[in-house]
Design a protein around this motif. Sequence first.
Motif, PDB file in Angstrom:
ATOM      1  N   GLN A 169       1.090  -1.174   0.260  1.00  0.00           N
ATOM      2  CA  GLN A 169      -0.580  -0.070  -0.640  1.00  0.00           C
ATOM      3  C   GLN A 169       1.190   1.358   0.121  1.00  0.00           C
ATOM      4  OE1 GLN A 169      -2.813   0.243   2.885  1.00  0.00           O
ATOM      5  NE2 GLN A 169      -4.234   1.459   1.378  1.00  0.00           N
ATOM      6  N   PRO A 183     -16.294  -6.468   6.954  1.00  0.00           N
ATOM      7  CA  PRO A 183     -14.829  -6.379   6.484  1.00  0.00           C
ATOM      8  C   PRO A 183     -14.279  -5.396   5.390  1.00  0.00           C
ATOM      9  CG  PRO A 183     -16.248  -8.183   5.075  1.00  0.00           C
ATOM     10  CD  PRO A 183     -17.483  -7.165   6.154  1.00  0.00           C
ATOM     11  N   HIS A 238      -6.178  -4.701   5.536  1.00  0.00           N
ATOM     12  CA  HIS A 238      -5.917  -4.249   4.797  1.00  0.00           C
ATOM     13  C   HIS A 238      -5.784  -3.510   3.998  1.00  0.00           C
ATOM     14  CE1 HIS A 238      -4.794  -8.683   5.036  1.00  0.00           C
ATOM     15  NE2 HIS A 238      -6.143  -9.495   5.472  1.00  0.00           N
ATOM     16  N   TYR A 239      -6.809  -3.244   4.032  1.00  0.00           N
ATOM     17  CA  TYR A 239      -6.927  -0.990   3.668  1.00  0.00           C
ATOM     18  C   TYR A 239      -6.551  -0.675   3.969  1.00  0.00           C
ATOM     19  CZ  TYR A 239     -11.061  -3.988   0.961  1.00  0.00           C
ATOM     20  OH  TYR A 239     -11.654  -5.004   0.017  1.00  0.00           O
ATOM     21  N   TYR A 240      -5.530  -0.579   5.602  1.00  0.00           N
ATOM     22  CA  TYR A 240      -5.362   0.777   5.723  1.00  0.00           C
ATOM     23  C   TYR A 240      -3.765   0.180   6.529  1.00  0.00           C
ATOM     24  CZ  TYR A 240      -9.506   2.529   5.608  1.00  0.00           C
ATOM     25  OH  TYR A 240     -10.770   2.491   5.001  1.00  0.00           O
ATOM     26  N   PHE A 287      -9.727   0.030  14.715  1.00  0.00           N
ATOM     27  CA  PHE A 287      -9.182  -1.659  14.310  1.00  0.00           C
ATOM     28  C   PHE A 287      -7.424  -1.698  14.936  1.00  0.00           C
ATOM     29  CE2 PHE A 287     -12.772  -0.311  12.158  1.00  0.00           C
ATOM     30  CZ  PHE A 287     -13.352  -1.283  12.710  1.00  0.00           C
ATOM     31  N   THR A 317      -7.698  14.754  10.071  1.00  0.00           N
ATOM     32  CA  THR A 317      -8.663  13.844  10.039  1.00  0.00           C
ATOM     33  C   THR A 317     -10.373  14.632   9.940  1.00  0.00           C
ATOM     34  OG1 THR A 317      -9.210  11.284  10.875  1.00  0.00           O
ATOM     35  CG2 THR A 317      -9.454  13.444  12.564  1.00  0.00           C
ATOM     36  N   GLY A 333      -5.014  10.072   9.403  1.00  0.00           N
ATOM     37  CA  GLY A 333      -5.583   8.866  10.174  1.00  0.00           C
ATOM     38  C   GLY A 333      -7.110   8.897   9.863  1.00  0.00           C
ATOM     39  N   SER A 334      -7.847   7.850   9.575  1.00  0.00           N
ATOM     40  CA  SER A 334      -9.678   8.087   9.898  1.00  0.00           C
ATOM     41  C   SER A 334      -9.563   7.208  11.476  1.00  0.00           C
ATOM     42  CB  SER A 334      -9.829   7.599   8.668  1.00  0.00           C
ATOM     43  OG  SER A 334      -9.324   6.177   8.986  1.00  0.00           O
ATOM     44  N   ALA A 393      -0.513   5.039  -0.437  1.00  0.00           N
ATOM     45  CA  ALA A 393      -2.021   5.724   0.621  1.00  0.00           C
ATOM     46  C   ALA A 393      -3.238   5.308   1.103  1.00  0.00           C
ATOM     47  CB  ALA A 393      -1.712   6.996  -0.836  1.00  0.00           C
ATOM     48  N   GLN A 394      -3.737   4.979   2.171  1.00  0.00           N
ATOM     49  CA  GLN A 394      -4.688   4.887   2.718  1.00  0.00           C
ATOM     50  C   GLN A 394      -5.596   5.981   2.562  1.00  0.00           C
ATOM     51  OE1 GLN A 394      -5.105   5.365   6.996  1.00  0.00           O
ATOM     52  NE2 GLN A 394      -3.661   3.478   6.645  1.00  0.00           N
ATOM     53  N   GLY A 395      -5.541   6.805   1.221  1.00  0.00           N
ATOM     54  CA  GLY A 395      -6.994   8.304   0.967  1.00  0.00           C
ATOM     55  C   GLY A 395      -7.116   9.088   2.162  1.00  0.00           C
ATOM     56  N   ALA A 396      -6.515   9.493   3.452  1.00  0.00           N
ATOM     57  CA  ALA A 396      -6.361   9.627   4.485  1.00  0.00           C
ATOM     58  C   ALA A 396      -4.664  10.147   4.968  1.00  0.00           C
ATOM     59  CB  ALA A 396      -7.404   9.175   5.553  1.00  0.00           C
ATOM     60  N   GLN A 441     -10.927  -5.417   7.559  1.00  0.00           N
ATOM     61  CA  GLN A 441     -10.418  -4.583   7.407  1.00  0.00           C
ATOM     62  C   GLN A 441      -9.338  -3.297   7.117  1.00  0.00           C
ATOM     63  OE1 GLN A 441     -10.682  -0.353   8.325  1.00  0.00           O
ATOM     64  NE2 GLN A 441      -9.585  -1.160   9.691  1.00  0.00           N
ATOM     65  N   ASN A 497     -10.640   3.921  10.576  1.00  0.00           N
ATOM     66  CA  ASN A 497     -10.709   2.534  10.304  1.00  0.00           C
ATOM     67  C   ASN A 497      -9.194   2.698  11.184  1.00  0.00           C
ATOM     68  OD1 ASN A 497     -12.270   3.974   8.112  1.00  0.00           O
ATOM     69  ND2 ASN A 497     -12.322   1.862   7.975  1.00  0.00           N
ATOM     70  N   VAL A 524      -9.830   7.532  -1.828  1.00  0.00           N
ATOM     71  CA  VAL A 524      -8.919   6.671  -3.633  1.00  0.00           C
ATOM     72  C   VAL A 524      -8.254   6.036  -2.296  1.00  0.00           C
ATOM     73  CG1 VAL A 524      -8.004   6.717  -5.276  1.00  0.00           C
ATOM     74  CG2 VAL A 524      -9.872   7.666  -5.053  1.00  0.00           C
ATOM     75  N   GLN A 525      -7.834   4.656  -2.028  1.00  0.00           N
ATOM     76  CA  GLN A 525      -5.881   4.035  -2.220  1.00  0.00           C
ATOM     77  C   GLN A 525      -5.367   4.049  -2.905  1.00  0.00           C
ATOM     78  OE1 GLN A 525      -7.844   1.086   0.864  1.00  0.00           O
ATOM     79  NE2 GLN A 525      -7.862   2.701   2.153  1.00  0.00           N
ATOM     80  N   THR A 526      -4.102   3.520  -2.690  1.00  0.00           N
ATOM     81  CA  THR A 526      -3.622   3.719  -3.973  1.00  0.00           C
ATOM     82  C   THR A 526      -1.862   2.174  -2.976  1.00  0.00           C
ATOM     83  OG1 THR A 526      -3.339   5.798  -4.553  1.00  0.00           O
ATOM     84  CG2 THR A 526      -1.247   5.085  -5.252  1.00  0.00           C
ATOM     85  N   PHE A 527      -2.295   1.395  -4.267  1.00  0.00           N
ATOM     86  CA  PHE A 527      -1.274   0.035  -4.314  1.00  0.00           C
ATOM     87  C   PHE A 527      -0.367   0.221  -4.833  1.00  0.00           C
ATOM     88  CE2 PHE A 527      -4.878  -0.119  -1.899  1.00  0.00           C
ATOM     89  CZ  PHE A 527      -5.274  -1.689  -0.404  1.00  0.00           C
TER      90      PHE A 527
END
Lengths: 324, 236
Positions: free
Chosen positions: A237, B117, A318-320, A252, B46, A245-246, A239-242, A316, A248, B53-56
């Motif tokens: 990853q 999830p 995995h996205y952050y 978690f 925040t 932090g958020s 970037a997580q879009g923030a 979740q 999420n 939008v996330q980037t991988f």
Amino acid sequence: MRPAFSVIFLTTLIGAGQGLFLALYTGQLYAFFDLLPAQDSRSYYAAGSVLALAFLCAGLIASFFHLGHPERAWRAAAQWRASWLSREVIALPAFMGMVLLYGCAHWFCWHAPLFELPGGRAVDPTLILGALATLLGFALFGCTAMVYASLRFLQEWHTPLTVINYTLLGGASGFVLAAAFSALAAPQLSGFHAGWAMILTLLALAGRTASLLRNARLKPKSSVRTAIGIKHPRIAQIAQGAMGGSFNTREFFHGRSTAFMRAIKPAFLILAFFVPLALLAGGMTAPFLLPVAFILQYAGLLAERWFFFAEANHPQNHYYRKVS
Amino acid sequence: MTQLALVIDLNVCVGCSACVTSCKEWNTSGAAGPLSDCNPYDANPTGTFFNRVQTFEVGEFPQTETVHFPKSCLHCEDPPCVPVCPTGASYKRKEDGIVLVDYDRCIGCKYCSWACPYGARELDEKQKVMKKCTLCVDRIYSTTLPEADRRPSCVMACPPGARLFGDIHDPDSVVSGYTLMPEWGTQPANHYLPRRKTTITIHEDQLVRADNPLKIDGKLPKPSRQQPTLDDVTSW
């Protein structure tokens, strides 16, 4: 997951309250069958019920700190058909009400026999109310644990061991509390409660060890590959879009180091199981050790519950993985 | 049965975050109250978002590809967040399959976020209720907006058109795709279209004319740096 102290106090306090009530009623049943000396209704059973209610109330109050809108908490009873949380919200006050009735029955000495068992033993309202409260107490253990065990995404919790352990840990701490209470209110019962407390603490140790072993060899069902649907062995990853932090990242991740996580496991095992076992054994002859056993075991259970929440890995995450 | 959903083409998304800002702009201005921000102009800003939008980075340098991955509520056909709600504030609409939160009934217990999830739900730090993508339910059924604008805000904003909106159950629909975390059986309504291999399709002899007359003279087809090129003497 980030452990919430409101939930840690809720689950441990009501666990001890439920266990204490079960210990009182077990003692009454033994006395009913003349296996133990009968105790005074007011100074022992009513006082013990008040102590159990104090723990249950403290847990209930703690739970309100978890809510964003505590003033709407009454709405939480609505979805009992589908939600274990809703069932817990109903079971807790129901159990508290029944314990209150049980305490009242003892306080006002409602001992008029309702019917007689074949052996000539008279069953009075306190026994019936206690039996109902026992059922509700076990139902509450089940509901509380199923709130966590029913979440299939949190594989660490999604096991019957969660239900078993919540019941055993609550029962163990309640019986230790009962032993300490009996040491003050009815010294001839404290050995009985301490003995059961040791058995339950040993069983709880076995259950908790089993769940620790199970979770150590757990294979996560999800991966970053299934999370974003790209089948490549190396996905990082960026970037997580923030950036700050958020929700999420706050809710978690427990945010503690692996060294801390490694240290807290033996710490709670020693504090919640081994130290109380030693103190309970000592408490058979030196009753002043029994309150100490309860306080130390309760501290250990707070750490145990903290670890229970912290060790659960939510898919979740995995996205952050990375902020930037 | 209608199931409204988004289909997001990862091959088209350029990661500009126009969908994020457009979503935030529309949904923070609505009757349901703002999507609160904390420290918006300070360190560690925040806030609440329906869509991010996330980037991988896939692969190992130099063989890497950057994948921009927009993520919002997937409006699962079997939403695990709905049955856990103790108040019934979370619900799935029968008529169009949109999963919504009734902010007036939500007690902010966060239990639904544990049961998702995908991390699609966020607690609003100021309003203290759970929020998530509504598929712009107030746009798509609006009677005041022009017909062409009755689409989710993110879909309208997407410059390359990576976001498609429609009924995923419509048999005439051309869009399909894959779902996220199929192992949980949540049957997300939102689908994703995969990245496709991008390879160069220009051949060497398209760059260098095979019948270059200069070659006949034994000279290089390409003039040297100092020599005037064709560009300098003619306007093609």
